[in-house]
Design an enzyme around this catalytic site. Structure first.
Site, PDB file in Angstrom:
ATOM      1  N   HIS A  59      48.275  41.173  31.609  1.00 50.01           N
ATOM      2  CA  HIS A  59      48.153  39.956  32.480  1.00 50.01           C
ATOM      3  C   HIS A  59      46.810  39.377  32.266  1.00 50.01           C
ATOM      4  O   HIS A  59      46.621  38.018  32.453  1.00 50.01           O
ATOM      5  CB  HIS A  59      48.461  40.238  33.986  1.00 50.01           C
ATOM      6  N   ASN A 106      46.738  34.176  41.207  1.00 53.11           N
ATOM      7  CA  ASN A 106      47.568  33.374  42.071  1.00 53.11           C
ATOM      8  C   ASN A 106      46.872  32.220  42.540  1.00 53.11           C
ATOM      9  O   ASN A 106      47.349  31.457  43.229  1.00 53.11           O
ATOM     10  CB  ASN A 106      48.210  34.453  43.176  1.00 53.11           C
ATOM     11  N   ASP A 136      49.374  34.658  29.550  1.00 48.72           N
ATOM     12  CA  ASP A 136      50.299  35.619  28.879  1.00 48.72           C
ATOM     13  C   ASP A 136      51.906  35.023  29.136  1.00 48.72           C
ATOM     14  O   ASP A 136      52.085  34.556  30.142  1.00 48.72           O
ATOM     15  CB  ASP A 136      50.251  36.855  29.656  1.00 48.72           C
ATOM     16  N   ASN A 188      52.751  33.018  38.065  1.00 49.09           N
ATOM     17  CA  ASN A 188      52.019  32.476  39.456  1.00 49.09           C
ATOM     18  C   ASN A 188      50.605  31.640  39.128  1.00 49.09           C
ATOM     19  O   ASN A 188      50.280  30.876  39.906  1.00 49.09           O
ATOM     20  CB  ASN A 188      51.824  33.826  40.366  1.00 49.09           C
TER      21      ASN A 188
END
Length: 187
Positions: free
Chosen positions: A20, A66, A91, A112
């Site tokens: 991530h 987020n 990613d 997100n």
């Protein structure tokens, strides 16, 4: 001309070198190749990178994935950077590891970080460099997969893939998105 280059990721040692955080890793490699060091500033780690008369502001948001849109909006406003000069590195589960795809706009595809950026900016019309992380995980374990470290096979080609991503970033700023997409998306 100024550009805002945003690498998405999460802060903290538990996220270091996870899938991530590939956006952070691309910017780290780009900064290291130019002997630049990030400074902790409002909403993230930032470094200015000069490139042939242009100024690239490399940003690794400290807002967690987020809430990435807050950092993007802040630096766009502070530095007066237009939307067409923003590039987000993210990613992507839909691409095999190391595959790089530059897009001028698009949906968040369930990501997100991209979702929050689009919500905060009020548009999905911003450039993004998608870095493939593969999708070798059992059904229902997507979160565990993206938050896990890369495997040995991935690490063996990581330096070359990070360098290629850096070349795309530089081309985006020097040649523009259309020429860069035509040159690099075929590979």
């Amino acid at each position: 001309m100024k550009y805002l280059i945003v690498g998405l990721g999460n802060i903290g040692p538990e996220y270091h070198n996870t899938r991530h955080n590939i956006g952070f890793m691309v910017l780290d490699a780009l900064a290291k190749a130019s002997n630049l060091v990030f400074s902790d500033k409002r909403y993230g780690a930032v470094v200015d990178m000069p490139l042939k008369g242009r100024r690239l502001i490399l940003l690794k948001p400290s807002t967690y994935m987020n809430l990435s849109g807050f950092a993007v909006r802040y630096y766009m406003q502070q530095e007066k950077i237009p939307l067409e000069n923003v590039l987000v590195i993210v990613d992507d589960l839909a691409l095999p590891f190391g595959t790089l795809r530059l897009k001028g706009k698009g949906s968040d595809a369930g990501h997100n970080g991209l979702k929050h950026i689009a919500l905060t900016l009020g548009t999905e019309n911003y450039a993004r460099l998608r870095f493939g992380i593969g999708n070798n995980f059992p059904k229902g374990h997507q979160v565990d997969y993206v938050l896990s470290p890369f495997d040995e096979d991935d690490w063996s080609t990581m330096p070359e893939r990070l360098e290629a991503a850096g070349e795309i970033v530089k081309s985006f700023c020097l040649a523009g998105i259309n020429i860069t997409m035509n040159q690099f998306n075929k590979k």
